[in-house]
Each structure stands twice: as structure tokens, then as C-alpha cells.
Design a protein around this motif. Structure first.
Motif, mmCIF file in Angstrom:
data_model
loop_
_atom_site.group_PDB
_atom_site.id
_atom_site.type_symbol
_atom_site.label_atom_id
_atom_site.label_comp_id
_atom_site.label_asym_id
_atom_site.label_seq_id
_atom_site.Cartn_x
_atom_site.Cartn_y
_atom_site.Cartn_z
ATOM 1 N N SER A 22 8.198 67.887 20.251
ATOM 2 C CA SER A 22 7.256 67.241 21.181
ATOM 3 C C SER A 22 6.537 66.040 20.573
ATOM 4 O O SER A 22 5.313 66.013 20.512
ATOM 5 N N PRO A 23 7.272 65.018 20.100
ATOM 6 C CA PRO A 23 6.592 63.831 19.573
ATOM 7 C C PRO A 23 5.925 63.017 20.673
ATOM 8 O O PRO A 23 6.479 62.840 21.752
ATOM 9 N N ILE A 24 4.733 62.545 20.380
ATOM 10 C CA ILE A 24 4.009 61.666 21.299
ATOM 11 C C ILE A 24 3.602 60.419 20.515
ATOM 12 O O ILE A 24 2.968 60.531 19.459
ATOM 13 N N LEU B 178 17.767 55.308 14.302
ATOM 14 C CA LEU B 178 16.451 54.729 14.594
ATOM 15 C C LEU B 178 16.628 53.441 15.382
ATOM 16 O O LEU B 178 17.489 52.616 15.062
ATOM 17 N N LYS B 179 15.799 53.280 16.406
ATOM 18 C CA LYS B 179 15.806 52.040 17.162
ATOM 19 C C LYS B 179 14.430 51.820 17.759
ATOM 20 O O LYS B 179 13.888 52.684 18.431
ATOM 21 N N ILE B 180 13.849 50.652 17.481
ATOM 22 C CA ILE B 180 12.557 50.331 18.067
ATOM 23 C C ILE B 180 12.584 48.892 18.586
ATOM 24 O O ILE B 180 13.280 48.025 18.044
ATOM 25 N N LYS B 181 11.819 48.674 19.634
ATOM 26 C CA LYS B 181 11.656 47.335 20.184
ATOM 27 C C LYS B 181 10.184 47.151 20.513
ATOM 28 O O LYS B 181 9.594 47.962 21.230
ATOM 29 N N ALA B 182 9.588 46.095 19.974
ATOM 30 C CA ALA B 182 8.152 45.871 20.139
ATOM 31 C C ALA B 182 7.885 44.434 20.537
ATOM 32 O O ALA B 182 8.642 43.519 20.190
ATOM 33 N N ASP B 183 6.784 44.245 21.269
ATOM 34 C CA ASP B 183 6.322 42.915 21.655
ATOM 35 C C ASP B 183 5.053 42.619 20.862
ATOM 36 O O ASP B 183 4.003 43.205 21.118
ATOM 37 N N GLN C 267 13.445 55.048 19.549
ATOM 38 C CA GLN C 267 14.257 56.251 19.363
ATOM 39 C C GLN C 267 14.170 56.633 17.891
ATOM 40 O O GLN C 267 14.435 55.810 17.007
ATOM 41 N N VAL C 268 13.801 57.885 17.607
ATOM 42 C CA VAL C 268 13.692 58.379 16.233
ATOM 43 C C VAL C 268 14.474 59.682 16.141
ATOM 44 O O VAL C 268 13.983 60.751 16.517
ATOM 45 N N ILE D 192 14.213 46.620 15.455
ATOM 46 C CA ILE D 192 14.639 47.197 14.184
ATOM 47 C C ILE D 192 15.500 48.399 14.508
ATOM 48 O O ILE D 192 15.118 49.250 15.324
ATOM 49 N N SER D 193 16.677 48.480 13.871
ATOM 50 C CA SER D 193 17.577 49.583 14.193
ATOM 51 C C SER D 193 18.404 49.971 12.988
ATOM 52 O O SER D 193 18.600 49.193 12.050
#
Length: 246
Positions: free
Chosen positions: A220-222, A143-148, A209-210, A136-137
Motif C-alpha cells: 500500500s504505497p502512497i 523504475l519509471k518516473i515523470k515529473a514537471d 512506477q516503483v 528517469i527510468s
């Protein structure tokens, strides 16, 4: 008259085909200035506070009671802080405070800003899924995310403040309430959500990436947890107001 329309004047219903949520932990001091005084941060070990980034594919969004064909389908990205609120009757409610909402449809942005205080804007949103991998981007949002989603027995992300999924589950929803504060009127608006079949499933994050954190000067996002829920009937009750402060 127009201002009162933003207070969720009627119930709304929708169907969530999927909701992919990343929850980020921050030292609580970093988030304290982002919420109004009527709310308090919902913390873990009195140290960590949390912001969820929810990416939701909805179907048939419409005023409750109208037939499905009158609803609209859209994609939503929402940024929400986990908070608590104590009502005038002394009841403690757990819920969310909306920082920003994004959608792929101009119609949703227009009516969302007419009937809510959720700060909608229309952006580009791209979603691809192939063999369990989801991307999703949004170039406009950064914003960009990649999930399995195919992996099982997923552990919590590295560096998460949670030691296991049981701890993380508390911050995987559902959180029934959303809060808005109108300082000029000293009013808290409470919106209650009602849902069925809420069964979050942890997923493995491959990349993310946010850019929104930069606009808030959050350093400091975790990544604390990541999960997906699917096929959720959902509706929001009409908003309720109560006075806060003197």
C-alpha cells in the motif's frame, strides 16, 4: 580486514548536481520487519512510516581531500527508510536505513560494495529533461518516473498523509545520519553527512512506477511528497561504530 573496509574507513566528498526524491508513506506495520531492532521507524502521527526513493546525479565523488579530477561522476538511485536511533549516550539521532542502492557505473558498484554496506548493483539508468519535464527510468530495476519541475505553488500529492508542504517538509531532509547494523558483531555503524544549501523544492509528479515494492511485498504505497534539490556540496564523515545490545 576485508570486512572492516565496508565500514566507511575514510571521509568521502561529492557535488550533487541534482537530487530528485519521492517519499512514500506506508502503514508503519508494513515496514517494521525491514529494519534491525536497534532502530525505530520515524513516523508521522504514530501511523505512517516512510521510504524515500532518491535519484541523484553526483560529480567528483572521491575520498575527501583529493582533487576533483580524481573523482568520478555517477547516477545513484537509493531506497531508504526514515528511522531514529538512540546512542549509548542517550542521544536520539534521526536518519536513514539503506535498503538498496543502484548506479549506472560498474566502478561505483564495485567500490561502493567494497567500502559500504549499501548493497550497490549496476543497472541501466536513463534520464531525459525537456522544457521542465524530467523522466528517469530503468528497465532492469522496474523504475519509471515523470515529473514537471516547471510548476510553481505545487500542493502535496493526492492521498498524502500530509496536509500541506510545511508538514511534508519534515520528511524532505536533510537527514544527517545513515545507519547500518552488523548483528554478528552487535555493532551499529553511524555515518554522518554534512551538506550546504539544502533547499528542497516541491515538484509535480505526472507518473511513477516503483517495482521494488513488489520484491518487498509492500502492498500500500502512497506518494507522500516529491521534491528536488540542486547544486549541493556534500561530504560524509568516516564511519563511527558503537556496540548495541547485550
Amino acid at each position: 580486514m576485508l570486512a572492516s573496509l565496508k565500514n566507511h574507513p575514510f571521509a568521502v566528498e561529492a557535488f550533487f548536481e541534482s537530487s530528485l526524491v519521492l517519499t512514500f508513506a506506508f502503514p508503519k506495520k508494513e515496514l517494521e520487519n525491514l529494519i534491525p531492532d536497534c532502530l525505530e521507524l520515524d513516523t508521522f502521527e504514530d501511523t505512517w512510516a516512510f521510504v524515500a526513493v532518491a535519484m541523484v546525479q553526483t560529480k567528483h565523488l572521491r575520498p575527501k581531500g583529493l582533487p576533483k579530477f580524481m573523482g568520478n561522476d555517477f547516477f545513484l538511485i537509493g531506497y531508504r527508510i526514515f528511522v531514529r536511533y538512540t546512542t549509548n549516550a542517550g542521544k536520539r539521532l534521526r536518519g536513514l536505513y539503506i535498503l538498496k542502492s543502484e548506479t549506472d557505473k560498474r566502478k561505483m558498484a564495485f567500490f561502493g560494495n567494497m567500502f559500504t554496506h549499501y548493497h550497490y548493483r549496476k543497472i541501466d539508468i536513463h534520464r531525459e529533461e525537456n522544457n521542465g519535464l524530467v523522466e528517469i527510468s530503468s528497465a532492469k530495476s522496474g523504475l519509471k518516473i515523470k515529473a514537471d519541475m516547471s510548476k510553481r505553488n505545487v500542493v502535496v500529492p493526492e492521498h498524502s498523509p500530509f496536509s500541506d508542504w510545511k508538514e511534508a517538509r519534515r520528511f524532505a531532509g536533510p537527514l544527517p545520519f545513515t545507519f547500518t547494523y552488523q548483528p554478528q558483531r552487535k555493532e551499529v555503524l553511524i555515518i554522518e553527512g554534512v551538506r550546504q544549501n539544502w533547499k528542497p523544492r516541491p515538484i509535480a509528479m505526472l507518473d511513477y512506477q516503483v517495482s521494488f515494492w513488489d520484491t518487498l511485498n509492500l502492498k500500500s504505497p502512497i506518494l507522500a511528497n516529491a521534491f528536488i534539490i540542486e547544486n549541493i556540496p556534500y561530504y560524509w564523515k568516516k564511519g563511527k561504530k558503537e556496540r548495541w545490545g547485550s
